[in-house]
Design a protein around this motif. Structure first.
Motif, PDB file in Angstrom:
ATOM      1  N   LEU A  62       0.847  -1.191   0.000  1.00  0.00           N
ATOM      2  CA  LEU A  62       0.000   0.000   0.000  1.00  0.00           C
ATOM      3  C   LEU A  62       0.882   1.240   0.000  1.00  0.00           C
ATOM      4  N   ILE A  63       0.554   2.190  -0.874  1.00  0.00           N
ATOM      5  CA  ILE A  63       1.292   3.446  -0.960  1.00  0.00           C
ATOM      6  C   ILE A  63       0.401   4.587  -0.492  1.00  0.00           C
ATOM      7  N   THR A  64       0.949   5.437   0.390  1.00  0.00           N
ATOM      8  CA  THR A  64       0.215   6.618   0.855  1.00  0.00           C
ATOM      9  C   THR A  64       1.049   7.873   0.605  1.00  0.00           C
ATOM     10  N   HIS A  65       0.376   8.982   0.463  1.00  0.00           N
ATOM     11  CA  HIS A  65       1.006  10.253   0.125  1.00  0.00           C
ATOM     12  C   HIS A  65       1.006  11.205   1.326  1.00  0.00           C
ATOM     13  N   GLY A  66       1.574  12.385   1.111  1.00  0.00           N
ATOM     14  CA  GLY A  66       1.615  13.397   2.151  1.00  0.00           C
ATOM     15  C   GLY A  66       0.473  14.385   2.039  1.00  0.00           C
ATOM     16  N   PHE A  67       0.478  15.383   2.921  1.00  0.00           N
ATOM     17  CA  PHE A  67      -0.548  16.437   2.920  1.00  0.00           C
ATOM     18  C   PHE A  67      -0.372  17.285   1.655  1.00  0.00           C
ATOM     19  N   ASN A  68      -1.486  17.711   1.066  1.00  0.00           N
ATOM     20  CA  ASN A  68      -1.471  18.487  -0.178  1.00  0.00           C
ATOM     21  C   ASN A  68      -0.864  17.702  -1.343  1.00  0.00           C
ATOM     22  N   SER A  69      -1.023  16.390  -1.343  1.00  0.00           N
ATOM     23  CA  SER A  69      -0.413  15.571  -2.391  1.00  0.00           C
ATOM     24  C   SER A  69      -1.415  14.537  -2.904  1.00  0.00           C
ATOM     25  N   SER A  70      -0.915  13.537  -3.607  1.00  0.00           N
ATOM     26  CA  SER A  70      -1.764  12.483  -4.167  1.00  0.00           C
ATOM     27  C   SER A  70      -0.891  11.289  -4.534  1.00  0.00           C
ATOM     28  N   VAL A  71      -1.505  10.113  -4.597  1.00  0.00           N
ATOM     29  CA  VAL A  71      -0.738   8.910  -4.954  1.00  0.00           C
ATOM     30  C   VAL A  71      -0.286   8.922  -6.405  1.00  0.00           C
ATOM     31  N   VAL A  72      -0.855   9.793  -7.231  1.00  0.00           N
ATOM     32  CA  VAL A  72      -0.420   9.832  -8.627  1.00  0.00           C
ATOM     33  C   VAL A  72       1.052  10.247  -8.734  1.00  0.00           C
ATOM     34  N   LYS A  73       1.583  10.875  -7.694  1.00  0.00           N
ATOM     35  CA  LYS A  73       2.989  11.285  -7.698  1.00  0.00           C
ATOM     36  C   LYS A  73       3.939  10.103  -7.514  1.00  0.00           C
ATOM     37  N   PHE A  74       3.384   8.931  -7.202  1.00  0.00           N
ATOM     38  CA  PHE A  74       4.217   7.757  -6.939  1.00  0.00           C
ATOM     39  C   PHE A  74       4.130   6.722  -8.058  1.00  0.00           C
ATOM     40  N   GLU A  75       3.846   7.199  -9.258  1.00  0.00           N
ATOM     41  CA  GLU A  75       3.701   6.310 -10.414  1.00  0.00           C
ATOM     42  C   GLU A  75       4.973   5.507 -10.662  1.00  0.00           C
ATOM     43  N   ARG A  76       6.113   6.128 -10.479  1.00  0.00           N
ATOM     44  CA  ARG A  76       7.378   5.435 -10.737  1.00  0.00           C
ATOM     45  C   ARG A  76       7.525   4.215  -9.826  1.00  0.00           C
ATOM     46  N   TYR A  77       7.170   4.375  -8.561  1.00  0.00           N
ATOM     47  CA  TYR A  77       7.254   3.253  -7.618  1.00  0.00           C
ATOM     48  C   TYR A  77       6.289   2.145  -8.028  1.00  0.00           C
ATOM     49  N   ILE A  78       5.089   2.536  -8.427  1.00  0.00           N
ATOM     50  CA  ILE A  78       4.078   1.552  -8.819  1.00  0.00           C
ATOM     51  C   ILE A  78       4.574   0.716  -9.990  1.00  0.00           C
ATOM     52  N   ALA A  79       5.130   1.379 -11.008  1.00  0.00           N
ATOM     53  CA  ALA A  79       5.620   0.672 -12.193  1.00  0.00           C
ATOM     54  C   ALA A  79       6.737  -0.305 -11.830  1.00  0.00           C
TER      55      ALA A  79
END
Length: 281
Positions: free
Chosen positions: A80-97
């Protein structure tokens, strides 16, 4: 232009807090808590192909719709990936791939009031409970990545999630001490001492715990999982001095990756950090 707008916004809220504090410390504190829990903006950009091809997930929590994504259901490990305040999981696309290349089942959710999830405010109890619900509905999850506020939420959730020494947690620049964030907010918004006192009292009434309890350094004592803690020496959002207090305790299940010059946000995009995280997992 954005910085100018931000200055006007801060000035407006300072004035409103000042006026409310003259009327009632309780009302001013209630407004301060709401302001403290409100993201400055919603990071909501068109989804990339990777996210478009994911399985869309959704559930309700406290009247808010939580939106998430799943890839490779049934993979050998579930993360499971979680993001920070004022952010979104879309910023972690590289990790997902990269994790998909390794055969992982990947779960990624936007917290309330972030990304494509609904709501206007987010507090750490909501975030923690969201993680617990994901673990119950789509888990069990045995690996976690959390940046900043997401790292704090994961740490608190791990205290309440059944897990063993084979679980793995990656904390990237975690919001180690909620008290630091609160003190910074008080200073930024010039909150009067009487309102600060009432703020703390209202937090206890709402959650039955003082703000100091919401701490990664406290929670980590109760986490059995192996932890990789990544932090930059020059982080101005979540101070490295807070992380160092944990380093000095030499927990056998916690290892640190300390960087220099990456700050709070570039750290999770750095090639060496990304590789270290994937290798650890």
């Amino acid at each position: 232009m954005a910085k100018l707008a931000q200055r006007f916004s801060i000035s407006y809220y300072r004035t409103k807090l000042k006026i409310l504090s003259l009327v009632s410390s309780k009302k001013a504190a209630a407004f301060a808590i709401s302001l403290f829990s409100t993201p400055q903006f919603t990071y909501r950009k068109p989804l990339t192909r990777l996210f478009e091809e994911s399985e869309k997930l959704e559930f309700s929590q406290n009247g808010k719709t939580i939106t998430g994504y799943r890839w490779n259901q049934g993979g050998k490990h579930k993360i499971l990936i979680t993001h920070g305040f004022n952010s979104s999981v879309v910023k972690f696309e590289r990790y997902i791939a990269l994790l998909l290349e390794k055969g992982y089942e990947v779960l990624a959710f936007d917290a309330p009031a972030h990304g494509y999830s609904s709501g206007k405010t987010l507090n750490v109890v909501e975030f923690k409970n969201m993680i617990k619900t994901i673990h119950e509905k789509y888990g069990p999850v045995n690996s976690f990545i959390g940046h900043s506020f997401g790292g704090l939420a994961i740490s608190l959730a791990m205290e309440e999630i059944e897990h063993g020494e084979d679980s793995k947690v990656v904390l990237i620049a975690p919001a180690t001490e909620s008290s630091f964030a609160m003190e910074y907010f008080f200073e930024l918004m010039r909150v009067k001492k009487a309102v600060q006192k009432e703020f703390n009292e209202q937090v206890i009434k709402l959650s039955q715990k003082p703000i100091e309890w919401y701490s990664v350094s406290r929670a980590v004592e109760n986490i059995k999982a192996r932890i990789l803690w990544c932090h930059d020496e020059g982080d101005r959002v979540t101070p490295f001095t807070d992380a160092k207090k944990v380093m000095y305790k030499n927990y056998p299940n916690v290892e640190f990756l300390v960087t220099k010059g990456l700050g709070h946000h570039r750290i999770y995009r750095d090639n060496n950090v990304v590789k270290a995280i994937i290798d650890f997992l």
